[in-house]
Write a protein that holds these residues in place. Structure first.
Motif, PDB file in Angstrom:
ATOM      1  N   GLY A 131       0.822  -1.203   0.000  1.00  0.00           N
ATOM      2  CA  GLY A 131       0.000   0.000   0.000  1.00  0.00           C
ATOM      3  C   GLY A 131       0.856   1.254   0.000  1.00  0.00           C
ATOM      4  O   GLY A 131       2.073   1.208  -0.167  1.00  0.00           O
ATOM      5  N   SER A 132       0.209   2.402   0.235  1.00  0.00           N
ATOM      6  CA  SER A 132       0.917   3.676   0.151  1.00  0.00           C
ATOM      7  C   SER A 132       1.172   4.309   1.511  1.00  0.00           C
ATOM      8  O   SER A 132       1.748   5.384   1.586  1.00  0.00           O
ATOM      9  N   GLY A 133       0.736   3.650   2.583  1.00  0.00           N
ATOM     10  CA  GLY A 133       1.001   4.178   3.924  1.00  0.00           C
ATOM     11  C   GLY A 133       2.451   3.960   4.307  1.00  0.00           C
ATOM     12  O   GLY A 133       3.226   3.330   3.585  1.00  0.00           O
ATOM     13  N   CYS A 134       2.822   4.477   5.434  1.00  0.00           N
ATOM     14  CA  CYS A 134       4.211   4.337   5.882  1.00  0.00           C
ATOM     15  C   CYS A 134       4.418   3.100   6.742  1.00  0.00           C
ATOM     16  O   CYS A 134       5.551   2.742   7.038  1.00  0.00           O
ATOM     17  N   ALA A 135       3.330   2.451   7.172  1.00  0.00           N
ATOM     18  CA  ALA A 135       3.443   1.266   8.025  1.00  0.00           C
ATOM     19  C   ALA A 135       2.316   0.291   7.703  1.00  0.00           C
ATOM     20  O   ALA A 135       1.228   0.694   7.299  1.00  0.00           O
TER      21      ALA A 135
END
Length: 144
Positions: A131-135
């Motif tokens: 995905g595009s989140g950081c975590a």
């Protein structure tokens, strides 16, 4: 957050970049403050890598350790000798975090290693997109 808001593709206050290790640098004046939260991002300020946290419930015998093997170099490219090691600090939950590229689909399985003996969990490969989140947190149970 404390001194500005997102306005279009920029921020009305100071901005800070958090690196892939979760660090940033800031100077705060005596009468000022700083407050950050994970979703306070300006357009294009997403993470290039995602901290993927693995948590696998796996019961082991003395001498066995649990690893994550997968189709990425960070996960050993399916080679058990190069698989990513997990920590038993919260046994029976084995944990570890590895940085993988954002928006990338990867496959993985858990393995148990005891010296040269390798036991792969059963079933098909697990498949996830970072995905595009950081975590990203993955919570799994060992498949016998």
């Amino acid at each position: 957050v404390a001194n500005g808001d997102v306005s279009g593709t920029s921020c009305t206050g100071a901005t800070y970049t958090v690196d892939s290790s979760g660090r940033f640098s800031a100077t705060v004046a005596t009468d000022k403050m700083i407050a950050l939260h994970i979703n306070a991002r300006v357009s294009g300020g997403g993470c290039g890598t995602v901290a993927v946290s693995f948590a696998a419930e796996a019961y082991t015998i003395w001498g066995e350790n649990v690893y994550v093997a997968g189709n990425r170099s960070e996960l050993g490219n399916w080679n058990p000798a190069n698989a990513f090691p997990l920590s038993a600090a919260t046994y029976p939950i084995w944990r570890g975090t590895v940085n993988l590229p954002a928006n990338t689909t990867f496959e993985y399985k858990y393995i148990k290693r005891n010296g040269s003996q390798v036991i792969w969990e059963t079933g098909s490969n697990r498949v996830v997109n970072t995905g595009s989140g950081c975590a990203l947190s993955l919570n799994d149970v060992w498949r016998n």
